[in-house]
Enzyme design. Structure first.
Site, short mmCIF file in Angstrom:
data_model
loop_
_atom_site.label_atom_id
_atom_site.label_comp_id
_atom_site.label_asym_id
_atom_site.label_seq_id
_atom_site.Cartn_x
_atom_site.Cartn_y
_atom_site.Cartn_z
N ARG A 10 48.55 29.30 102.49
CA ARG A 10 49.00 28.72 103.59
C ARG A 10 50.48 28.69 103.67
O ARG A 10 51.24 28.53 102.51
CB ARG A 10 48.41 27.16 103.55
CG ARG A 10 46.93 27.00 104.05
CD ARG A 10 46.69 27.25 105.25
NE ARG A 10 47.54 26.35 106.45
CZ ARG A 10 47.08 24.90 106.69
NH1 ARG A 10 45.59 24.97 106.39
NH2 ARG A 10 47.73 24.26 107.45
N GLY A 30 53.71 20.16 96.46
CA GLY A 30 54.65 20.45 95.27
C GLY A 30 54.89 21.81 95.26
O GLY A 30 56.22 21.95 94.92
N TYR A 88 37.56 31.77 102.85
CA TYR A 88 38.34 30.59 102.42
C TYR A 88 36.93 29.47 101.92
O TYR A 88 36.94 29.08 100.87
CB TYR A 88 39.31 29.85 103.35
CG TYR A 88 39.90 28.52 102.58
CD1 TYR A 88 40.81 28.61 101.68
CD2 TYR A 88 39.39 27.35 103.06
CE1 TYR A 88 41.27 27.51 101.02
CE2 TYR A 88 40.10 26.25 102.67
CZ TYR A 88 40.93 26.31 101.60
OH TYR A 88 41.31 25.14 101.08
N ASP A 142 47.88 31.68 93.47
CA ASP A 142 46.89 31.17 93.59
C ASP A 142 45.41 31.83 93.90
O ASP A 142 45.86 33.16 93.97
CB ASP A 142 46.81 29.89 94.31
CG ASP A 142 46.11 28.68 93.50
OD1 ASP A 142 45.66 28.81 92.37
OD2 ASP A 142 46.02 27.66 94.16
N ARG A 320 37.49 19.07 101.79
CA ARG A 320 36.25 20.17 102.03
C ARG A 320 34.83 19.47 102.57
O ARG A 320 33.82 19.74 101.76
CB ARG A 320 35.91 21.08 100.86
CG ARG A 320 37.21 21.74 100.57
CD ARG A 320 37.03 22.51 98.97
NE ARG A 320 38.31 22.96 98.82
CZ ARG A 320 38.60 23.27 97.36
NH1 ARG A 320 37.81 22.90 96.21
NH2 ARG A 320 39.92 23.63 97.15
N LEU A 385 48.96 16.73 88.91
CA LEU A 385 50.42 16.34 89.18
C LEU A 385 50.51 14.73 89.36
O LEU A 385 51.56 14.21 89.39
CB LEU A 385 50.79 16.92 90.41
CG LEU A 385 51.25 18.64 89.91
CD1 LEU A 385 51.89 19.10 91.41
CD2 LEU A 385 51.75 18.90 88.98
N GLU A 389 53.39 12.12 88.72
CA GLU A 389 53.99 11.23 89.61
C GLU A 389 53.83 9.72 89.45
O GLU A 389 55.01 8.93 89.61
CB GLU A 389 53.12 11.38 91.03
CG GLU A 389 53.51 12.87 91.54
CD GLU A 389 52.59 13.05 92.81
OE1 GLU A 389 52.27 14.21 93.28
OE2 GLU A 389 51.78 12.28 93.27
N ASP A 507 49.20 67.58 69.32
CA ASP A 507 47.98 66.64 68.57
C ASP A 507 46.75 67.14 69.53
O ASP A 507 47.06 67.50 70.68
CB ASP A 507 48.40 65.26 68.66
CG ASP A 507 47.30 64.17 68.34
OD1 ASP A 507 46.57 64.34 67.18
OD2 ASP A 507 47.29 63.40 69.28
#
Length: 732
Positions: A10, A30, A88, A142, A320, A385, A389, A507
Site C-alpha cells: 500500500r 510506522g 491479498y 514485506d 480482516r 511496536l 510505544e 581443471d
C-alpha cells in the site's frame, strides 16, 4: 540523479472517494514514518496500491488519482477486485501469513491464489521497471512482494535492491511444507540485502536457503550466481519522540481532557489502589487474545485478593473481518469477555473493559499514560511496536511491560518481564510481580528501555538498513572487478591468437563439467571431447587436464586421446600417452584413515567415500547441509590430530574432504610443467580450493581464471562451466 524507490503493498496515503470528490491524506504508520526522510529526498519515489480497485475508477478519476499521487512523489499500481481477493485476502493472508506465523492449521495452498500472487508481483515489477534506471536503489517491503526482487533484478541487474520482511520467517521444518518454496526463496534472492527483525528469522532463512536451494552460505553471505547476497537483522524502531512528546503534552494541565480520559480518571479516583492493565492488538489469531483473557481469569482465581483492584483494558482493533478465522476469533473473544465479566463483576467493578474498534492517536496516548502495566503477549509476532510505544509514553519512567518472548521485540527488551504466552502460570506470576514491583525497580527497568528505544528509533532503523545496503553494493563491486567482461574476453582471445607457444591448463570437475551428486556420473560429453580435440590439433599449443581424480578414471575417459593429463592432484603425469609418477608416495596410512571415514558415512546420510590410488575423499554433496557442516568440523578435528605426524594434508574441496600426501599439490605439478618449456601465453582455469596452488605457481604473464565468485588469487572470475566452454570456443 539516482532515485531511491520504496515499494510496499500500500502507498503511505489514505485515499477515499466521497460524492465524486477525491481525498488524499498521508498515512501515519510506522513504515511511513521510517521512510519519511528517504521518501522526502529530492529523488525519492514510493510505489504501491492506492487502496482503490480498478473497478471503482473510471478513466477521468484514474487520471485524477494518478496526478494527486504523483504530486506527493508516489506511483500507483492498479489492482482489480479479483487481485485483492486472490492475491491479498487469498494468498498473502490465507497462505503466507498463517504459515510464517506457525499456524499450519489455517494455511491454504491454492493454485489459483498462487497464480494471482505471481501475477500481482509482476504488475508491481512493471510499474517499478517503467521508472527505474541503472544506478537507482529499490527498497521492497514485506511478504506480499516476495517475488518482486528477482523480477526486477532479471531485467535490471545493475540496480541495487534491498528487501525487508516485517513478519517472522519460519523455521525450515515449517517452510519446507510450502509447495512453492524454491520460487519464493529465488524471488527473495533477487535482492542484494535481505533484512529481518531478529537474528532468529535471519537464521531460519539461511537454513532454508542452504537446505532447499543448496547454496553456499558463508556466515551471513550467500553466493548466488554471480552475486553475493547479504542477510542481516535490523530490529524496527518507532517514532520515539512522537509518542514521548504526545505523552508530555497529555500530562500538561492546560491540555483538554478527552471523554475516554475522563472515564479512566473516574475509575482511578474511586480507589487509589486500583491498577489498569493494558492490552492493545489487532484482532488476529497470532496475538493470542483468547489465551490472554483466560490467563487473566486464571490470575483472578489464583490471586482473589486482586479482585476489584485491577482491571484489564482490552483494545482489539478490527482486522480482516471477511476471513472466516477472524470471524470465529471475534466470536470467541466476545464470548470469553462476556463470560468472565458475568462471573466476576460486582456493582462497582467490571474486570475487563473491552473495546472492539480503532482509536484515534490521542486516545491511544490516554490508554498508554493511564495504564500501570502493559500486557503484550502474542503467540507469534514479527516485532510488535505497541510494546515500544508504551515504553516511550512513560514520562515518569514508571510502569511495567509484560512481553511475550515470542515477539520479535523481546530480543531487545530484556528489561521487560518476558513470559511464555502459552503458560497461565507465567502470566499469573508476571502479573503478581508487576503489581508489587517497587517504584525504584520500575524506574531502573524503564530508563534502560527508553534509552535504547530513543537511540534506535525508526529513522535509525531505516538509516542502518541503507548503510548496510550501500556496503553490500561495494561488496558486489569487488566481485565485479575480477569478473570477465566482454572487453577482457576479447583481450584474452587476442593474446591467445598472437602467441607463438601456448599452454592451456584446465581443471576438470566444476571447470569443464558441472558437479554431479556421484563423481562417476561426470563423464565427458561429446561436445567436450570435440572442444578439447580442437585445442590439441592446434599448432604450438599444449593442452593439459589437471585433476584430483585418479589415474584409472582419466585413463578410462581419455585413454584414446593424445593430450596431456595430470591426476591425483599431481601424483601422475601423462605425456605423449606415457604415464610417469611426479611423486613417490606411501599408501599405508589409508588403512587407518578409511575406517574413520566409514564411521562418518554411517552417521551422515547422503555421504560416501571415493577411494583413489593415493588419496581418500569423503563426499557430502547430497547430505543435509547443516548436518554436513557439523560433521565436517568434527571430521577435520579428528583428522588434524592424525595427519600431523604422517606427512598428510586435509583438503577442503567443493562439498568434499580429501586426505592425501602433503608433498603433493597442483601447484608443484604446475611448476614442473612450466619448467619444461617457455610459453608466451598461459591459460590456467580451476574452481576449487586445491586450484589456488596452481594460481600461486603461475608466472605473472599467465591468465588465471577462477570458476565461481568467491575469494581467489586468480586474476579473473567466470560464472560456471557453461561460460568456461563458451570462452574456450572463442579461442579455437
Amino acid at each position: 540523479m539516482n532515485k531511491t524507490i520504496i515499494v510496499s503493498n500500500r502507498l503511505p496515503l489514505q485515499i477515499s472517494i466521497e460524492q465524486d470528490q477525491l481525498n488524499v491524506t498521508p498515512s501515519v504508520g510506522g513504515l511511513a514514518t521510517g521512510m519519511k526522510s528517504v521518501h522526502a529526498d529530492g529523488n525519492g519515489l514510493w510505489v504501491g496500491w492506492t487502496g482503490i480497485t480498478d473497478e471503482e475508477l473510471d478513466a477521468d478519476l484514474k487520471k485524477e488519482v494518478d496526478a494527486k499521487v504523483k504530486d506527493v512523489k508516489c506511483k500507483a499500481v492498479g489492482l482489480t477486485q479479483d487481485d485483492i481477493d486472490q492475491f491479498y485476502l487469498g494468498f498473502s493472508n490465507r497462505t503466507l501469513w498463517p504459515l510464517f506465523h506457525y499456524f499450519l492449521e489455517y494455511t491454504e495452498f491454492e493454485d489459483s491464489q498462487w497464480e494471482a500472487y505471481k501475477r500481482v508481483n509482476q504488475k508491481f515489477a512493471e510499474v517499478v521497471l517503467d521508472t527505474i534506471e541503472d544506478g537507482d536503489t529499490v527498497w521492497i517491503h514485506d511478504y506480499q512482494l516476495l517475488l518482486l526482487p528477482q523480477l526486477i533484478k532479471d531485467v535490471k541487474p545493475e540496480v541495487t535492491i534491498g528487501f525487508f520482511l516485517h513478519i517472522p520467517f519460519p523455521s525450515y521444518e515449517i517452510f519446507r511444507t510450502f509447495p512453492w518454496r524454491e520460487e519464493l526463496l529465488t524471488g527473495m534472492l533477487g535482492a542484494d540485502l535481505i533484512g529481518f527483525h531478529t537474528y532468529d528469522y535471519e537464521r531460519h532463512f539461511l537454513s532454508s536457503v542452504k537446505r532447499i536451494l543448496r547454496l553456499d552460505v558463508n556466515f551471513n553471505e550467500i553466493t548466488y550466481h554471480d552475486r553475493i547476497v547479504k542477510v542481516d537483522s535490523f530490529p524496527m524502531g518507532i517514532d520515539y519522540n512522537k509518542f514521548h512528546d504526545a505523552a508530555l503534552e497529555h500530562d500538561n494541565p492546560n491540555t483538554e481532557i478527552s471523554e475516554l480520559q475522563k472515564r479512566i480518571d473516574t475509575h482511578l479516583n474511586e480507589d487509589g489502589d486500583k491498577k489498569l492493565i493494558l492490552s492493545i492488538d489487532r484482532l488476529d489469531y497470532t496475538k493470542g487474545i483468547p489465551n490472554r483473557i483466560r490467563a487473566f481469569e486464571y490470575f483472578l482465581n489464583k490471586h482473589p485478593e486482586y479482585k476489584e483492584k485491577v482491571r484489564l483494558v482490552m483494545l482489539a482493533v478490527p482486522s480482516r473481518s471477511g476471513v472466516p478465522q477472524y470471524q470465529l476469533l471475534k466470536k470467541e473473544t466476545d464470548e470469553l469477555v462476556g463470560r468472565i465479566n458475568g462471573e466476576f463483576s460486582t456493582v462497582s467493578w467490571t474486570p475487563i473493559w473491552y473495546f472492539y474498534r480503532s482509536l484515534p492517536f490521542e486516545n491511544l496516548i490516554d490508554l498508554y499514560t493511564s495504564s500501570d502495566i502493559a500486557l503484550i503477549t502474542p503467540v507469534r509476532d514479527g516485532m510488535n511496536l505497541v510494546a515500544k510505544e508504551y515504553v516511550a509514553t512513560r514520562t515518569k519512567q514508571d510502569g511495567v511491560l509484560i512481553l511475550s518472548e515470542m515477539a520479535g521485540a523481546a530480543k531487545e527488551m530484556n528489561e521487560a518481564l518476558l513470559i511464555n504466552p502459552n503458560s497461565f502460570e507465567d502470566f499469573a506470576s508476571a502479573l503478581k510481580k508487576a503489581l508489587t514491583m517497587p517504584l525504584e525497580e520500575q524506574n531502573n527497568r524503564m530508563k534502560i528501555l527508553q534509552k535504547r528505544l530513543k537511540r534506535y528509533d525508526v529513522e535509525k532503523w531505516a538509516d542502518e538498513f541503507f548503510k548496510t545496503l550501500e556496503a553490500t553494493n561495494k561488496l558486489q563491486d569487488v566481485v565485479v572487478s575480477k569478473k570477465i567482461n566482454e572487453s577482457v574476453q576479447k583481450d584474452i582471445v587476442k593474446a591467445y591468437q598472437k602467441a607463438k607457444k601456448r599452454l592451456v591448463l584446465l581443471d576438470y570437475d566444476g571447470t569443464l563439467v558441472g558437479f554431479k551428486d556421484n563423481p562417476q556420473d561426470a563423464k565427458p560429453d561429446e561436445e567436450l571431447y570435440g572442444l578439447l580435440d580442437q585445442f590439441e590439433n592446434q599448432n604450438n599449443t599444449k593442452l593439459c587436464l589437471i585433476s584430483g581424480r585418479d589415474k584409472a578414471t582419466f585413463e578410462n575417459w581419455y585413454g584414446n586421446k593424445s593430450y596431456d593429463l595430470i591426476t591425483d592432484h599431481g601424483v601422475w603425469m601423462r605425456e605423449r600417452s606415457q604415464w610417469t609418477p611426479l611423486e613417490i608416495l606411501k599408501t599405508e596410512w589409508m588403512t587407518n584413515i578409511k575406517p574413520i571415514l566409514e564411521t562418518f558415512v554411517d552417521r551422515t546420510p547422503g555421504t560416501f567415500i571415493e577411494e583413489k590410488e593415493y588419496s581418500l575423499a569423503w563426499h557430502y554433496r547430497t547430505a543435509d547441509p547443516e548436518l554436513a557442516q557439523i560433521r565436517t568440523m568434527e571430521l577435520n578435528t579428528v583428522l588434524t590430530s592424525m595427519v600431523a605426524n604422517n606427512e598428510l594434508s586435509v583438503l577442503q574441496g567443493n562439498k568434499v574432504i580429501e586426505i592425501k600426501s602433503s608433498n603433493v599439490n597442483k601447484g608443484r605439478a604446475t611448476t614442473q610443467l612450466l619448467m619444461k618449456e617457455d610459453y608466451d601465453f598461459i591459460l590456467i582455469m580451476g574452481d576449487d580450493w586445491t586450484d589456488e596452488y596452481m594460481f600461486e605457481a603461475a608466472p605473472d604473464l599467465a591468465t588465471t581464471i577462477k570458476i565461481g565468485y568467491v575469494k581467489t588469487k586468480a586474476k579473473y572470475q567466470i560464472k560456471d562451466p557453461e561460460k568456461v566452454r563458451a570462452l574456450l570456443k572463442q579461442l579455437v
